[in-house]
Design a protein around this motif. Structure first.
Motif, PDB file in Angstrom:
ATOM      1  N   ASP A 131      42.636  73.964  16.263  1.00 34.30           N
ATOM      2  CA  ASP A 131      42.740  73.870  17.617  1.00 34.30           C
ATOM      3  C   ASP A 131      42.538  72.364  18.114  1.00 34.30           C
ATOM      4  O   ASP A 131      41.485  72.085  18.403  1.00 34.30           O
ATOM      5  CB  ASP A 131      41.605  74.896  18.238  1.00 34.30           C
ATOM      6  CG  ASP A 131      41.819  75.212  19.554  1.00 34.30           C
ATOM      7  OD1 ASP A 131      42.676  74.696  20.219  1.00 34.30           O
ATOM      8  OD2 ASP A 131      40.904  75.557  20.169  1.00 34.30           O
ATOM      9  N   GLY A 132      43.376  71.732  18.300  1.00 39.58           N
ATOM     10  CA  GLY A 132      43.625  70.437  18.846  1.00 39.58           C
ATOM     11  C   GLY A 132      42.782  69.358  18.245  1.00 39.58           C
ATOM     12  O   GLY A 132      41.851  68.512  18.539  1.00 39.58           O
ATOM     13  N   VAL A 133      43.033  69.219  16.928  1.00 37.69           N
ATOM     14  CA  VAL A 133      42.312  68.441  16.065  1.00 37.69           C
ATOM     15  C   VAL A 133      42.946  66.857  16.099  1.00 37.69           C
ATOM     16  O   VAL A 133      44.068  66.800  15.804  1.00 37.69           O
ATOM     17  CB  VAL A 133      42.336  68.838  14.618  1.00 37.69           C
ATOM     18  CG1 VAL A 133      41.786  67.865  13.648  1.00 37.69           C
ATOM     19  CG2 VAL A 133      41.782  70.064  14.372  1.00 37.69           C
ATOM     20  N   ASP A 134      41.961  66.116  16.290  1.00 40.22           N
ATOM     21  CA  ASP A 134      42.060  64.545  16.138  1.00 40.22           C
ATOM     22  C   ASP A 134      41.325  63.891  15.238  1.00 40.22           C
ATOM     23  O   ASP A 134      40.103  64.074  15.355  1.00 40.22           O
ATOM     24  CB  ASP A 134      41.715  64.066  17.684  1.00 40.22           C
ATOM     25  CG  ASP A 134      42.679  64.376  18.834  1.00 40.22           C
ATOM     26  OD1 ASP A 134      44.019  64.463  18.666  1.00 40.22           O
ATOM     27  OD2 ASP A 134      42.191  64.996  19.888  1.00 40.22           O
ATOM     28  N   LEU A 135      41.656  63.239  14.363  1.00 38.14           N
ATOM     29  CA  LEU A 135      41.106  62.805  13.038  1.00 38.14           C
ATOM     30  C   LEU A 135      41.762  61.616  12.510  1.00 38.14           C
ATOM     31  O   LEU A 135      43.197  61.842  12.329  1.00 38.14           O
ATOM     32  CB  LEU A 135      40.933  64.015  11.952  1.00 38.14           C
ATOM     33  CG  LEU A 135      40.100  63.819  10.986  1.00 38.14           C
ATOM     34  CD1 LEU A 135      38.599  63.572  11.465  1.00 38.14           C
ATOM     35  CD2 LEU A 135      39.953  64.960   9.803  1.00 38.14           C
ATOM     36  N   SER A 136      40.925  60.664  11.987  1.00 38.33           N
ATOM     37  CA  SER A 136      41.809  59.424  11.338  1.00 38.33           C
ATOM     38  C   SER A 136      40.956  59.330  10.070  1.00 38.33           C
ATOM     39  O   SER A 136      39.732  59.153  10.027  1.00 38.33           O
ATOM     40  CB  SER A 136      41.874  58.306  12.370  1.00 38.33           C
ATOM     41  OG  SER A 136      42.666  58.490  13.544  1.00 38.33           O
ATOM     42  N   VAL A 191      45.164  53.078   8.459  1.00 40.70           N
ATOM     43  CA  VAL A 191      44.693  54.480   8.493  1.00 40.70           C
ATOM     44  C   VAL A 191      45.807  55.175   7.514  1.00 40.70           C
ATOM     45  O   VAL A 191      46.755  54.908   7.376  1.00 40.70           O
ATOM     46  CB  VAL A 191      45.080  54.968   9.600  1.00 40.70           C
ATOM     47  CG1 VAL A 191      44.967  56.613   9.925  1.00 40.70           C
ATOM     48  CG2 VAL A 191      44.198  54.428  10.774  1.00 40.70           C
ATOM     49  N   ALA A 192      45.062  55.794   6.619  1.00 37.26           N
ATOM     50  CA  ALA A 192      46.063  56.615   5.581  1.00 37.26           C
ATOM     51  C   ALA A 192      46.547  58.059   6.281  1.00 37.26           C
ATOM     52  O   ALA A 192      47.748  58.532   5.870  1.00 37.26           O
ATOM     53  CB  ALA A 192      45.266  56.929   4.488  1.00 37.26           C
ATOM     54  N   VAL A 193      45.821  58.751   6.790  1.00 35.48           N
ATOM     55  CA  VAL A 193      45.997  60.054   7.284  1.00 35.48           C
ATOM     56  C   VAL A 193      45.642  60.152   8.842  1.00 35.48           C
ATOM     57  O   VAL A 193      44.315  59.827   9.168  1.00 35.48           O
ATOM     58  CB  VAL A 193      45.556  61.327   6.711  1.00 35.48           C
ATOM     59  CG1 VAL A 193      45.940  62.735   7.135  1.00 35.48           C
ATOM     60  CG2 VAL A 193      45.930  61.002   5.047  1.00 35.48           C
ATOM     61  N   ARG A 194      46.450  60.776   9.711  1.00 38.28           N
ATOM     62  CA  ARG A 194      46.030  60.885  10.979  1.00 38.28           C
ATOM     63  C   ARG A 194      46.454  62.047  11.788  1.00 38.28           C
ATOM     64  O   ARG A 194      47.767  62.549  11.723  1.00 38.28           O
ATOM     65  CB  ARG A 194      46.535  59.664  12.002  1.00 38.28           C
ATOM     66  CG  ARG A 194      46.072  59.405  13.409  1.00 38.28           C
ATOM     67  CD  ARG A 194      46.464  58.483  14.229  1.00 38.28           C
ATOM     68  NE  ARG A 194      47.667  58.626  14.714  1.00 38.28           N
ATOM     69  CZ  ARG A 194      49.015  57.741  14.423  1.00 38.28           C
ATOM     70  NH1 ARG A 194      48.634  56.871  13.647  1.00 38.28           N
ATOM     71  NH2 ARG A 194      50.006  58.079  14.927  1.00 38.28           N
ATOM     72  N   PHE A 195      45.871  62.859  12.116  1.00 39.63           N
ATOM     73  CA  PHE A 195      45.879  63.945  13.082  1.00 39.63           C
ATOM     74  C   PHE A 195      45.827  63.725  14.583  1.00 39.63           C
ATOM     75  O   PHE A 195      44.815  62.959  14.918  1.00 39.63           O
ATOM     76  CB  PHE A 195      44.862  65.144  12.666  1.00 39.63           C
ATOM     77  CG  PHE A 195      44.904  65.399  11.168  1.00 39.63           C
ATOM     78  CD1 PHE A 195      45.748  66.563  10.794  1.00 39.63           C
ATOM     79  CD2 PHE A 195      44.285  64.806  10.294  1.00 39.63           C
ATOM     80  CE1 PHE A 195      45.838  67.032   9.664  1.00 39.63           C
ATOM     81  CE2 PHE A 195      44.193  65.175   8.960  1.00 39.63           C
ATOM     82  CZ  PHE A 195      44.923  66.333   8.322  1.00 39.63           C
ATOM     83  N   ASP A 196      46.948  64.144  15.178  1.00 40.25           N
ATOM     84  CA  ASP A 196      47.044  63.682  16.658  1.00 40.25           C
ATOM     85  C   ASP A 196      47.181  65.078  17.290  1.00 40.25           C
ATOM     86  O   ASP A 196      48.359  65.572  17.522  1.00 40.25           O
ATOM     87  CB  ASP A 196      48.106  62.784  17.112  1.00 40.25           C
ATOM     88  CG  ASP A 196      47.595  61.223  16.732  1.00 40.25           C
ATOM     89  OD1 ASP A 196      46.600  60.995  16.580  1.00 40.25           O
ATOM     90  OD2 ASP A 196      48.561  60.675  16.070  1.00 40.25           O
ATOM     91  N   GLY A 197      45.910  65.674  18.028  1.00 37.59           N
ATOM     92  CA  GLY A 197      46.138  66.854  18.702  1.00 37.59           C
ATOM     93  C   GLY A 197      46.749  67.964  18.056  1.00 37.59           C
ATOM     94  O   GLY A 197      47.640  68.719  18.611  1.00 37.59           O
ATOM     95  N   VAL A 198      46.195  68.214  16.721  1.00 38.75           N
ATOM     96  CA  VAL A 198      46.906  69.228  15.794  1.00 38.75           C
ATOM     97  C   VAL A 198      46.450  70.531  16.010  1.00 38.75           C
ATOM     98  O   VAL A 198      45.345  70.766  16.184  1.00 38.75           O
ATOM     99  CB  VAL A 198      46.870  69.047  14.606  1.00 38.75           C
ATOM    100  CG1 VAL A 198      47.573  69.886  13.519  1.00 38.75           C
ATOM    101  CG2 VAL A 198      47.579  67.480  13.985  1.00 38.75           C
ATOM    102  N   THR A 199      47.463  71.486  16.454  1.00 37.50           N
ATOM    103  CA  THR A 199      47.151  73.008  16.549  1.00 37.50           C
ATOM    104  C   THR A 199      47.995  73.563  15.466  1.00 37.50           C
ATOM    105  O   THR A 199      49.343  73.396  15.254  1.00 37.50           O
ATOM    106  CB  THR A 199      47.266  73.279  17.909  1.00 37.50           C
ATOM    107  OG1 THR A 199      46.369  72.960  18.997  1.00 37.50           O
ATOM    108  CG2 THR A 199      47.269  75.051  18.002  1.00 37.50           C
ATOM    109  N   ARG A 200      47.543  74.610  14.819  1.00 37.71           N
ATOM    110  CA  ARG A 200      48.186  75.564  13.998  1.00 37.71           C
ATOM    111  C   ARG A 200      47.800  76.954  14.235  1.00 37.71           C
ATOM    112  O   ARG A 200      46.801  77.402  14.079  1.00 37.71           O
ATOM    113  CB  ARG A 200      47.999  75.034  12.436  1.00 37.71           C
ATOM    114  CG  ARG A 200      48.744  75.895  11.483  1.00 37.71           C
ATOM    115  CD  ARG A 200      50.298  75.567  11.656  1.00 37.71           C
ATOM    116  NE  ARG A 200      51.145  75.948  10.498  1.00 37.71           N
ATOM    117  CZ  ARG A 200      51.831  77.065  10.578  1.00 37.71           C
ATOM    118  NH1 ARG A 200      52.040  78.068  11.827  1.00 37.71           N
ATOM    119  NH2 ARG A 200      52.427  77.596   9.886  1.00 37.71           N
TER     120      ARG A 200
END
Length: 348
Positions: free
Chosen positions: A34-39, A12-21
């Protein structure tokens, strides 16, 4: 052992775990993510598509820590950027390149010096930086324009300079923020081919943010669809094109493969049954309509038909009006359901 090995994310190059901004104060905060999960798998060309305000530009700015998450974490090459010191963050950013919509070139220096500048800022000698920059410019097809100034270049050439500058440090991740939006269709295809070559030759992971589904179709291997700061759908490009699950995904797919009939046509066909058929590869050339008429005694009127190439495969789409006894229509529907990628009744 690398940080990527320690957290088990070597693929995995980039991973978003429960990201809120959020931006602004709590009482007046705007939620951009709002709560982004993405690999994003290493070595893949991954697209993020959404309308203006969907959160995609904020998403890409988190990858090089131009923004930090309010909640959750962003890992790039296995490293949580929010926990780095200033010096460590400067080093980490060198592993990430950025291509901008408006090129962001310095008009007062030559093409060669624009591309060499990141290495000069790293303390590399002028001669060594220019040698590397010359190689990068030759790679993007501008080896003959080293001494030109940005004002002497076309939009497509400026973007090639931007790509050369972005890959000069040989980044692990290349970020493309609406990199083709300012270009005409022909030049866009050339830039897409160049980005694909960067991925293939250097193994660079490319994250593409765009509102153009054609770019996703022609360049990316997987896609996430964003709406209101959330990832509402994701999957392979082929899967999203053939089986869009959300209204926003269907709308984007419809910009490439029209999904709906004009209202005037719908009024003209009255209440007659309409079927939407989707075909894949050799199914496109199968004489489906002839079989419905010959084998099931139905009357068939083709209202819309289209096909396009996606990821070196052919996807076809057809809307037909079908008339005949209900039992024969049901038998024909079941027959098609077993032989093509999908069928649905869109108007009874």
């Amino acid at each position: 052992m690398t940080a990527a090995d320690r957290d088990g994310s070597t693929d995995v190059a980039v991973r978003f775990d429960g990201v809120t901004r959020r931006f602004g104060r709590d009482g007046e905060a705007v939620v951009a993510l709002d709560g982004v999960d993405l690999s994003i798998p290493r070595g893949q060309i991954f697209g993020v598509i959404g309308h203006s305000g969907a959160g995609k530009s904020t998403l890409i700015r988190l990858v090089n820590a131009l923004e930090l998450p309010t909640e959750g974490s962003v890992h790039v090459d296995g490293v949580d950027l929010a926990h780095l010191t200033t010096a460590q963050l400067r080093t980490a950013r060198k592993r990430t390149g950025m291509i901008f919509q408006q090129f962001q070139l310095l008009e007062t220096v030559t093409v060669l010096d624009n591309v060499a500048m990141p290495l000069r800022l790293d303390g590399i000698s002028r001669a060594a930086a220019q040698a590397r920059a010359t190689e990068a410019l030759e790679f993007v097809g501008l080896g003959a324009r080293l001494s030109a100034y940005p004002g002497q270049l076309s939009g497509g050439q400026k973007q090639r300079v931007g790509i050369a500058r972005a890959i000069i440090r040989q980044p692990a991740v290349l970020l493309c923020d609406e990199a083709t939006s300012a270009l005409d269709p022909s030049t866009t295809l050339q830039i897409i081919d160049l980005l694909r070559r960067v991925n293939e030759q250097y193994g660079t992971t490319i994250l593409v943010v765009t509102h153009e589904m054609d770019v996703i179709k022609d360049l990316c291997q997987a896609v996430a669809v964003m709406e209101g700061g959330r990832v509402v759908e994701q999957g392979s490009v082929m899967d999203v094109f053939v089986h869009p699950r959300t209204p926003i995904a269907r709308a984007f797919v419809g910009t490439v493969i029209p999904q709906e009939l004009p209202e005037r046509v719908l009024r003209a066909v009255g209440g007659h049954p309409l079927w939407r058929l989707r075909f894949l590869d050799e199914e496109v050339t199968t004489p489906i309509v002839g079989a419905l008429i010959r084998d099931f005694g139905l009357e068939v009127n083709i209202l819309h038909a289209d096909m396009t190439d996606i990821q070196n495969r052919t996807v076809g789409h057809m809307i037909i009006q079908v008339e005949g006894p209900a039992t024969q229509r049901d038998a024909a529907y079941a027959h098609l359901a077993e032989r093509i990628v999908s069928i649905e009744e869109v108007r009874a």
